[in-house]
Design an enzyme around this catalytic site. Structure first.
Site, mmCIF file in Angstrom:
data_model
loop_
_atom_site.group_PDB
_atom_site.id
_atom_site.type_symbol
_atom_site.label_atom_id
_atom_site.label_comp_id
_atom_site.label_asym_id
_atom_site.label_seq_id
_atom_site.Cartn_x
_atom_site.Cartn_y
_atom_site.Cartn_z
ATOM 1 N N ARG A 166 0.848 -1.184 0.000
ATOM 2 C CA ARG A 166 0.000 0.000 0.000
ATOM 3 C C ARG A 166 0.887 1.239 0.000
ATOM 4 N NH1 ARG A 166 -4.150 -1.518 4.973
ATOM 5 N NH2 ARG A 166 -5.057 -3.414 4.039
ATOM 6 N N ASP A 191 -2.288 1.872 -5.118
ATOM 7 C CA ASP A 191 -3.455 2.310 -4.367
ATOM 8 C C ASP A 191 -4.669 1.570 -4.913
ATOM 9 O OD1 ASP A 191 -5.481 3.518 -3.025
ATOM 10 O OD2 ASP A 191 -5.011 5.572 -3.637
ATOM 11 N N ARG A 221 -14.133 -8.362 -0.824
ATOM 12 C CA ARG A 221 -14.647 -7.002 -0.639
ATOM 13 C C ARG A 221 -13.746 -5.964 -1.317
ATOM 14 N NH1 ARG A 221 -15.170 -7.338 4.400
ATOM 15 N NH2 ARG A 221 -13.475 -6.045 5.214
ATOM 16 N N HIS A 281 -3.244 -15.662 17.241
ATOM 17 C CA HIS A 281 -1.794 -15.697 17.070
ATOM 18 C C HIS A 281 -1.297 -17.113 17.315
ATOM 19 C CE1 HIS A 281 -0.985 -11.524 16.235
ATOM 20 N NE2 HIS A 281 -1.721 -11.139 17.257
ATOM 21 N N ASP A 282 -0.001 -17.293 17.095
ATOM 22 C CA ASP A 282 0.650 -18.592 17.194
ATOM 23 C C ASP A 282 0.218 -19.352 18.446
ATOM 24 O OD1 ASP A 282 3.108 -20.443 17.890
ATOM 25 O OD2 ASP A 282 3.466 -19.827 15.825
ATOM 26 N N ASN A 339 -2.447 -19.138 20.210
ATOM 27 C CA ASN A 339 -3.839 -19.580 20.153
ATOM 28 C C ASN A 339 -3.987 -20.858 19.344
ATOM 29 O OD1 ASN A 339 -4.183 -16.166 19.700
ATOM 30 N ND2 ASN A 339 -4.956 -17.140 21.543
ATOM 31 N N TYR A 340 -3.277 -20.945 18.225
ATOM 32 C CA TYR A 340 -3.400 -22.118 17.359
ATOM 33 C C TYR A 340 -2.752 -23.348 18.015
ATOM 34 C CZ TYR A 340 -3.896 -17.993 14.454
ATOM 35 O OH TYR A 340 -4.262 -16.764 13.975
ATOM 36 N N ASP A 399 2.928 -20.234 13.183
ATOM 37 C CA ASP A 399 3.012 -19.256 12.103
ATOM 38 C C ASP A 399 3.863 -19.753 10.939
ATOM 39 O OD1 ASP A 399 1.470 -17.566 13.599
ATOM 40 O OD2 ASP A 399 2.819 -15.862 13.448
#
Length: 401
Positions: A50, A73, A104, A139-140, A142-143, A170
């Site tokens: 971006r 952009d 989207r 995040h890592d 959590n997985y 990750d």
């Protein structure tokens, strides 16, 4: 290890993926790691950034090595159209948004495949494209927790699981699995002419990494309910970390009986005089015995004693020490490129070796170059840059502050 050529510094030909064109929608963590792996293997990976201010020092961010950057952009219609023009000639697209976001933004799989039916569209998420957690952040840690994998790192059922640095899920379960899926789908696309969507979820990848544990549990060789009591989770005396006299550590892992016998012999002990190592009732006694022996001498004493043997005893090194270890030096396991010490490309291919194609790119540093190389007409490129739809950023030297 860097490979570049040409007047504009375009990537030199190297690796088995030379000629493969990859679009990487800029993201964090596992997606960039997968893109790095593809680049190391010779793919022409273009990161789409971006436009906007650049923070930190992206020119030394090793995870971004090997790619060129174009800043587009995509909120402007011409920006989205430019991305889709690149999609039309790409082999692979990598994105790491939450489910539905790419759609989207106007470049979901259906739109991209209408432009290029051969495209491998790779989606990297934590929880996957569907399921109750699919739209949640994670995040890592959590997985690892949701798959049960985190309990494999517990020292005992009474101790809490640790919080390991975020690279198991990750990068092992995420980026590496995605790269494997990409090359598999690319092979199919080259065979059949049809691309497909890859739903790469870190939670799925971590679960796959635990296949061995499920197998051993089914065989009665692993007790999931008693972490820290199994043969290779720190429970056994022959698979553990031991402290040495100088406060450093050894990784002691002679699992197989013949390797264990070698270690015992080098320690000046006799197997006949030791408790049966295959009886867990003796594990604490053996651990205490070995711990006392290893604490009697500094790490380097043990390193020299076990060097070149099959005892499976090696030093636990710091990152700085690992870089200078003779084995790693001999194999050039770590390299210094663009002022940054980092792991060399892996694995090693005999006929088409991998290489670091270039330093990490400042966002937008190759905008004009990439568009021209990927077939956008010169006049249109000039218009896109002049209108601000595509932004060019001046390159910075890797060693600059």
């Amino acid at each position: 290890m860097t490979a570049t050529d040409g007047d504009r510094g375009t990537p030199a030909r190297h690796g088995p993926l030379q000629g493969v064109k990859v679009i990487e929608i800029a993201g964090l963590g596992p997606g960039p790691y997968a893109a790095m792996l593809l680049s190391d293997m010779g793919a022409d990976v273009v990161r789409v950034d971006r436009p906007g201010p650049v923070s930190g020092r992206p020119e030394v961010y090793a995870l971004a090595r090997g790619r060129r950057s174009v800043a587009i952009d995509m909120k402007q219609p011409e920006g989205l159209a430019t991305l889709l023009d690149l999609v039309g000639v790409a082999d692979i697209l990598i994105e790491g948004f939450r489910p539905g976001v790419a759609e989207r933004l106007g470049f979901g799989p259906e739109t991209c495949h209408s432009r290029n039916p051969r495209l491998v569209y790779a989606r990297m998420t934590g929880w996957g494209q569907d399921g109750p957690f699919s739209r949640m952040a994670g995040h890592d840690l959590n997985y690892l927790g949701l798959t049960g994998a985190l309990t494999l790192l517990q020292h005992s059922a009474d101790s809490p699981p640790p919080s390991p640095p975020g690279f198991i899920a990750d990068f092992g379960g995420g980026g590496l699995m995605m790269a494997f899926g990409i090359v598999s789908a690319l092979h199919e696309a080259q065979r059949s002419g049809s691309g497909q969507v890859i739903d790469a979820a870190m939670v799925d990848g971590v679960a796959s990494l635990t296949t061995l544990i499920y197998s051993m549990t089914a065989q009665g060789r692993w007790n999931l309910d008693r972490p820290g009591t199994n043969f290779c989770d720190g429970g056994a005396p022959y698979y553990a970390i031991y402290e040495t006299a100088d406060g450093k550590y050894l990784a002691v892992a002679p699992i197989e009986p013949q390797f264990y016998a070698t270690m015992v012999d080098l320690l000046g002990l006799s197997l006949d005089e030791l408790p049966d190592r295959d009886d867990p009732a003796h594990w604490d006694e053996l651990k205490e015995l070995f711990a006392g022996i290893f604490r009697a001498q500094p790490r380097e004493h043990w390193t020299a004693l076990f060097d070149g043997t099959d005892a499976c005893v090696t030093p636990v090194l710091t990152f700085a020490e690992a870089r200078h270890h003779p084995h790693n030096l001999a194999r050039h396991t770590f390299v210094e490129e663009f002022g940054v010490v980092q792991p060399a490309p892996a694995p090693r291919l005999g006929a088409t070796p991998a290489a670091i194609a270039r330093p990490p790119a400042i966002p937008g540093a190759h905008s004009r170059e990439v568009l021209l190389d990927w077939g956008i007409a010169t006049e249109r490129v000039g218009t896109l840059v002049d209108s601000g739809v595509v932004v060019e950023s001046p390159a910075r030297e890797p060693h600059s502050a």
